[in-house]
Design a protein around this motif. Structure first.
Motif, PDB file in Angstrom:
ATOM      1  N   GLU A 481      49.953  36.656  29.551  1.00 56.57           N
ATOM      2  CA  GLU A 481      50.072  36.918  30.980  1.00 56.57           C
ATOM      3  C   GLU A 481      49.707  38.360  31.283  1.00 56.57           C
ATOM      4  N   MET A 482      48.981  38.531  32.398  1.00 57.05           N
ATOM      5  CA  MET A 482      48.462  39.847  32.748  1.00 57.05           C
ATOM      6  C   MET A 482      49.328  40.541  33.779  1.00 57.05           C
ATOM      7  N   SER A 483      50.250  39.856  34.382  1.00 54.06           N
ATOM      8  CA  SER A 483      51.003  40.484  35.464  1.00 54.06           C
ATOM      9  C   SER A 483      52.444  40.037  35.442  1.00 54.06           C
ATOM     10  N   ASP A 484      53.251  40.821  36.059  1.00 57.36           N
ATOM     11  CA  ASP A 484      54.652  40.480  36.282  1.00 57.36           C
ATOM     12  C   ASP A 484      54.711  39.590  37.517  1.00 57.36           C
ATOM     13  N   PRO A 485      55.181  38.322  37.406  1.00 58.79           N
ATOM     14  CA  PRO A 485      55.174  37.425  38.563  1.00 58.79           C
ATOM     15  C   PRO A 485      55.887  37.996  39.774  1.00 58.79           C
ATOM     16  N   GLN A 486      56.891  38.865  39.548  1.00 59.94           N
ATOM     17  CA  GLN A 486      57.606  39.428  40.680  1.00 59.94           C
ATOM     18  C   GLN A 486      56.791  40.506  41.390  1.00 59.94           C
ATOM     19  N   ALA A 487      55.752  40.986  40.752  1.00 60.37           N
ATOM     20  CA  ALA A 487      54.951  42.061  41.337  1.00 60.37           C
ATOM     21  C   ALA A 487      53.612  41.571  41.830  1.00 60.37           C
ATOM     22  N   GLY A 488      53.426  40.273  41.936  1.00 66.25           N
ATOM     23  CA  GLY A 488      52.151  39.740  42.382  1.00 66.25           C
ATOM     24  C   GLY A 488      51.236  39.458  41.215  1.00 66.25           C
ATOM     25  N   ALA A 489      49.933  39.370  41.494  1.00 65.09           N
ATOM     26  CA  ALA A 489      48.958  39.064  40.452  1.00 65.09           C
ATOM     27  C   ALA A 489      47.596  39.620  40.842  1.00 65.09           C
ATOM     28  N   TYR A 490      46.694  39.608  39.883  1.00 65.72           N
ATOM     29  CA  TYR A 490      45.320  40.005  40.199  1.00 65.72           C
ATOM     30  C   TYR A 490      44.360  39.217  39.320  1.00 65.72           C
ATOM     31  N   LEU A 491      43.105  39.111  39.778  1.00 65.27           N
ATOM     32  CA  LEU A 491      42.054  38.405  39.060  1.00 65.27           C
ATOM     33  C   LEU A 491      40.847  39.329  38.939  1.00 65.27           C
ATOM     34  N   SER A 492      40.245  39.353  37.764  1.00 63.09           N
ATOM     35  CA  SER A 492      39.022  40.134  37.561  1.00 63.09           C
ATOM     36  C   SER A 492      37.826  39.195  37.656  1.00 63.09           C
ATOM     37  N   VAL A 493      36.906  39.518  38.568  1.00 64.87           N
ATOM     38  CA  VAL A 493      35.745  38.666  38.824  1.00 64.87           C
ATOM     39  C   VAL A 493      34.491  39.397  38.377  1.00 64.87           C
ATOM     40  N   GLY A 494      33.857  38.918  37.329  1.00 62.96           N
ATOM     41  CA  GLY A 494      32.618  39.528  36.858  1.00 62.96           C
ATOM     42  C   GLY A 494      31.456  39.208  37.784  1.00 62.96           C
ATOM     43  N   THR A 495      30.390  39.995  37.683  1.00 65.76           N
ATOM     44  CA  THR A 495      29.201  39.749  38.503  1.00 65.76           C
ATOM     45  C   THR A 495      27.951  40.175  37.763  1.00 65.76           C
ATOM     46  N   ARG A 496      26.846  39.494  38.078  1.00 67.27           N
ATOM     47  CA  ARG A 496      25.543  39.885  37.535  1.00 67.27           C
ATOM     48  C   ARG A 496      24.707  40.618  38.580  1.00 67.27           C
ATOM     49  N   LEU A 497      25.266  40.865  39.751  1.00 70.19           N
ATOM     50  CA  LEU A 497      24.494  41.380  40.880  1.00 70.19           C
ATOM     51  C   LEU A 497      24.789  42.856  41.129  1.00 70.19           C
ATOM     52  N   ASP A 498      23.811  43.531  41.725  1.00 70.78           N
ATOM     53  CA  ASP A 498      24.020  44.885  42.230  1.00 70.78           C
ATOM     54  C   ASP A 498      24.976  44.780  43.418  1.00 70.78           C
ATOM     55  N   PRO A 499      26.140  45.436  43.359  1.00 76.68           N
ATOM     56  CA  PRO A 499      27.127  45.266  44.435  1.00 76.68           C
ATOM     57  C   PRO A 499      26.652  45.770  45.794  1.00 76.68           C
ATOM     58  N   TYR A 500      25.602  46.632  45.814  1.00 80.17           N
ATOM     59  CA  TYR A 500      25.135  47.191  47.079  1.00 80.17           C
ATOM     60  C   TYR A 500      23.938  46.447  47.647  1.00 80.17           C
ATOM     61  N   SER A 501      23.459  45.440  46.935  1.00 72.65           N
ATOM     62  CA  SER A 501      22.320  44.668  47.406  1.00 72.65           C
ATOM     63  C   SER A 501      22.771  43.617  48.417  1.00 72.65           C
ATOM     64  N   ASP A 502      21.795  43.007  49.105  1.00 73.59           N
ATOM     65  CA  ASP A 502      22.120  41.917  50.034  1.00 73.59           C
ATOM     66  C   ASP A 502      22.815  40.778  49.299  1.00 73.59           C
ATOM     67  N   ALA A 503      22.332  40.475  48.080  1.00 70.08           N
ATOM     68  CA  ALA A 503      22.946  39.404  47.296  1.00 70.08           C
ATOM     69  C   ALA A 503      24.375  39.764  46.908  1.00 70.08           C
ATOM     70  N   GLY A 504      24.608  41.040  46.569  1.00 73.35           N
ATOM     71  CA  GLY A 504      25.959  41.478  46.220  1.00 73.35           C
ATOM     72  C   GLY A 504      26.910  41.377  47.404  1.00 73.35           C
ATOM     73  N   ARG A 505      26.411  41.744  48.588  1.00 70.52           N
ATOM     74  CA  ARG A 505      27.254  41.633  49.787  1.00 70.52           C
ATOM     75  C   ARG A 505      27.541  40.170  50.120  1.00 70.52           C
ATOM     76  N   ALA A 506      26.540  39.304  49.939  1.00 68.82           N
ATOM     77  CA  ALA A 506      26.744  37.880  50.194  1.00 68.82           C
ATOM     78  C   ALA A 506      27.751  37.294  49.209  1.00 68.82           C
ATOM     79  N   GLN A 507      27.682  37.742  47.957  1.00 65.67           N
ATOM     80  CA  GLN A 507      28.640  37.253  46.967  1.00 65.67           C
ATOM     81  C   GLN A 507      30.057  37.674  47.327  1.00 65.67           C
ATOM     82  N   LEU A 508      30.220  38.894  47.821  1.00 68.85           N
ATOM     83  CA  LEU A 508      31.542  39.360  48.234  1.00 68.85           C
ATOM     84  C   LEU A 508      32.101  38.479  49.349  1.00 68.85           C
ATOM     85  N   GLU A 509      31.272  38.144  50.319  1.00 71.11           N
ATOM     86  CA  GLU A 509      31.722  37.270  51.405  1.00 71.11           C
ATOM     87  C   GLU A 509      32.094  35.889  50.880  1.00 71.11           C
TER      88      GLU A 509
END
Length: 755
Positions: A481-509
């Motif tokens: 387990e990566m988190s304390d259930p009482q403190a919430g949780a988080y997920l790490s999402v990998g990407t193959r895209l440039d985060p500043y490109s149009d495709a990166g922005r579309a992926q974020l949406e």
């Protein structure tokens, strides 16, 4: 006031110069270590969603957002004994550092993460860590770690990258670039001034004032770091601004002083008259520049605020030096202002006759403007179309947050960034992190959410507290387990895209659109960029309105006209639009990237056009005020007719064209010195400001402005009755002008000549 200042400086010149030298030495000593007290960030504020997510992670899941990456390359691959031994030593040092958390490496990672930390060709592996600290502490700590951990030669090499290392390298690069920029700009400007004035003595005075401005800028920046956050990017820009304005203002005043001497005035009378006229213009110009910079205060990010504070203070220092210190230097020099003429031996060597003094009507500028005003409408249309064409690429501008690609390719953090982008299945530096601060449901809910996120295109994997998912499939299980259930949780999402490109922005949406089991916050480069751009653009209308209103008011008080301020505002917008279009074409689209030595990312840093607008707008108004000052003098002395307006414009440009063109050339040299920086943002800023200044002093002042003033005729000087009364009471009037300010109470009649 200016007359009193001039008389005081003339009365005790040695005291004024001695005090100036003392201040210069003091400011230089105070500002010598300023770079070590400045910060690298300042582009975001804590109220942004992405920043809130990062703060939550830092508090509840230390080390969950790695900002320090070490790339380990070994001759026998990462599984060789040498590579393992080197990696174990690095991990041990990182674990022992109290400011470092979340250390992970290829050699110690659990099986489901091991492959993600090894390059696709199997030659490299990674060590990840999170360094704690604010914008000032983070690069300093990263720099010290990199000095200790990096290995450049041998069977195993180690390079440091990630956001923390990139900030550290940017700080180092900018500090080195400042020395290079000044080493280029100061001697070149001195040489150009000697050619412009034809005198070493006359050329030395603006350089002396410029050196005073640089020392003052460094001292002011150091004092500001004691009371507020100051961006490291302000170091080059503010010192360049101080040097450019000090030389510009000194050039105007020295030129007027020589003109007065040539007219038969004594040195004392020439100094006082120069400050009353050119000095007055300098003060008005400085007010425009300062008010343009003050508009940056509407932005909440300290990146902009630090430029506003430092810029206004440096403008004040440059102005004070020009109207207080320079008169004292002029009176000490006296008639020797024209001594040591460098052009005389050159003419003798080339067997050229001595130059003859030309009347204004015999100059190139008079002939050019006269020709322009014979065909004002075609010139105005052609020039406007040309500027709009240059500005058209700005319609496709894309903005991106600065990263390691701002640095040269041979810098370590840039090399690591390129490795992550090209040799790994997912760019770990570009991953998104989805935070669920209020999540208290069953693990299966988080499991299902991660499964859905993994189906978003170009997401190679999603790491949850239960498993690793790829393409909607569970590819690894049994993850602690990566988190304390009482403190919430988080997920790490990998990407193959440039985060500043149009495709990166579309992926974020697309990631935001996936139904979540509780409220979510998203962080990572793509989210940070989107949030910061939204926050900055929301303040742009207010900043633009403040600049426009301040400029219109100041130019009205200066000219007594409501037409000329509007004309100046429109022309400045045209000039800047053309410059911004050129910057998109060069830096966003990558044209001339090889020649200029930068990497195009398909985006521009939004902060740079805003800073360029504030500074270049002020610099453009510098020449507008200077030109209008002389045109107004000619208008006051001549007939108030359409023909009188035409002659006033021609004579005003003829008397100032050579000076403001030289001033633009000198200012562009200073900005081009900044453009030699290895940081692409600084390169963009320096080149953009240089192009804006040059185009304004040539295309705008030499072609478009005279054409429009010819077409408007006597309307140039018109104001409605209430504003005439206002200007007569509060506007600018020279004490010794024999005629009142020329504001027409009634609109002038249109005649054939004015059209």
């Amino acid at each position: 006031m200016l007359t009193r200042i001039a008389r005081a400086a003339v009365g005790r010149p040695r005291l004024v110069v001695a005090v100036a030298l003392l201040l210069m030495v003091l400011c230089g000593a105070i500002g010598a270590t300023v770079h070590s007290h400045m910060k690298s960030g300042g582009f975001v504020t804590e109220d942004l969603e992405s920043v809130q997510a990062s703060l939550y992670l830092s508090e509840h899941f230390p080390g969950s957002e790695p900002n320090y990456v070490l790339a380990v390359t070994a001759e026998g691959g990462p599984d060789s004994p040498a590579a393992r031994a080197a990696a174990d030593a690095v991990v041990a040092k990182l674990d022992a550092d109290p400011d470092v958390s979340g250390v992970q490496s290829y050699w110690t990672a659990r099986p489901d993460l091991k492959q993600a930390l090894r390059s696709e060709d199997g030659q490299r592996a990674l060590i990840l860590a999170s360094i704690e600290g604010d914008d000032a502490e983070l690069p300093d700590r990263a720099g010290k770690l990199s000095e200790e951990l990096q290995v450049e030669d041998g069977p195993v090499t180690i390079k440091a990258g990630g956001l923390a290392a990139a900030f550290s390298d940017i700080n180092t690069q900018i500090s080195k670039d400042l020395i290079l920029a000044e080493a280029i700009a100061i001697p070149i400007t001195g040489l150009l001034l000697a050619l412009v004035f034809g005198s070493v003595v006359a050329a030395a005075l603006p350089v002396a004032i410029g050196l005073f401005a640089i020392a003052a800028a460094l001292g002011i920046l150091r004092v500001l770091t004691m009371v507020t956050d100051v961006s490291i990017f302000a170091l080059n820009m503010t010192t360049a601004l101080g040097l450019a304005l000090a030389i510009d203002y000194s050039l105007f005043i020295v030129s007027r002083y020589r003109e007065e001497l040539a007219g038969g005035a004594t040195p004392t009378a020439a100094v006082i008259r120069s400050i009353q006229t050119a000095g007055r213009t300098v003060v008005y110009s400085a007010l425009v520049v300062a008010l343009s910079l003050s508009a940056l205060l509407v932005f909440p990010q300290y990146f902009f605020k630090s430029f506003a504070y430092a810029g206004i203070a440096v403008v004040a220092a440059a102005t004070a030096a020009a109207v207080i210190v320079l008169p004292a230097l002029l009176i000490l020099v006296g008639d020797r202002i024209n001594a040591l003429d460098l052009r005389a031996p050159l003419r003798k060597l080339l067997r050229r006759p001595p130059p003859r003094e030309k009347l204004p009507q015999q100059t190139f500028w008079y002939r050019l403007v006269t020709a322009v005003m014979k065909r004002p409408l075609p010139v105005a249309l052609a020039t406007t179309a040309f500027l709009l064409l240059l500005g058209s690429p700005f319609l496709g501008v894309q903005f991106g947050y600065p990263d390691d690609r701002s640095l040269p390719t041979d810098v370590a953090s840039r090399s690591v960034g390129d490795i992550l982008r090209t040799e790994f299945d997912a760019d770990l530096a570009s991953s998104a992190t989805i935070v669920l601060p209020e999540f208290d449901g069953a693990p299966a809910e988080l499991d299902a959410y991660a499964r859905e996120l993994s189906t978003v295109p170009e997401v190679p994997a999603v790491l949850s507290s239960e498993a690793v998912y790829s393409g909607g499939l569970r590819v690894a299980a049994g993850v602690p387990e990566m988190s304390d259930p009482q403190a919430g949780a988080y997920l790490s999402v990998g990407t193959r895209l440039d985060p500043y490109s149009d495709a990166g922005r579309a992926q974020l949406e697309a990631l935001r659109a996936v139904p979540a089991p509780s409220d979510v916050l998203v962080t990572g480069p793509a989210a940070l960029n989107q949030d910061s751009v939204t926050a900055i653009t929301g303040k742009l209308p207010l900043a633009g309105a403040l600049i426009a209103v301040a400029t219109l008011i100041l130019l009205f008080l200066f000219t007594g006209s409501v037409v000329l301020p509007v004309k100046a505002l429109v022309l400045n917008m045209l000039s800047l639009a053309a410059t911004f279009g050129a910057m998109v074409w060069i830096f966003q689209e990558g044209n001339l990237a090889g020649l200029l030595g930068f990497t195009a990312t398909g985006t521009l840093n939004l902060a740079m056009p805003i800073l360029m607008f504030a500074l270049a707008f002020g610099a453009s108004m510098d020449y507008e005020v200077f030109l209008l000052s002389r045109i107004r003098e000619e208008w006051l002395a001549g007939p108030k007719t359409t023909e009188g307006n035409t002659e006033a414009v021609a004579m005003g440009v003829a008397r100032t064209g050579r000076i403001f063109t030289a001033a633009a050339l000198l200012m562009s040299v200073v900005f081009l010195g900044v453009a030699t920086s290895g940081v692409s943002m600084m390169k963009l800023f320096g080149l953009g400001c240089a192009l804006a200044v040059i185009s304004d002093a040539t295309v705008i002042r030499g072609l478009l402005a005279p054409a429009l003033m010819r077409m408007m005729g006597r309307w140039n000087w018109w104001a409605p009755k209430p504003l005439v009364v206002l200007h007569n009471r509060f506007g600018l009037h020279e004490n010794d002008d024999p005629t009142p300010a020329p504001a027409a109470a009634e609109p002038p009649r249109l005649d054939k000549a004015s059209v």
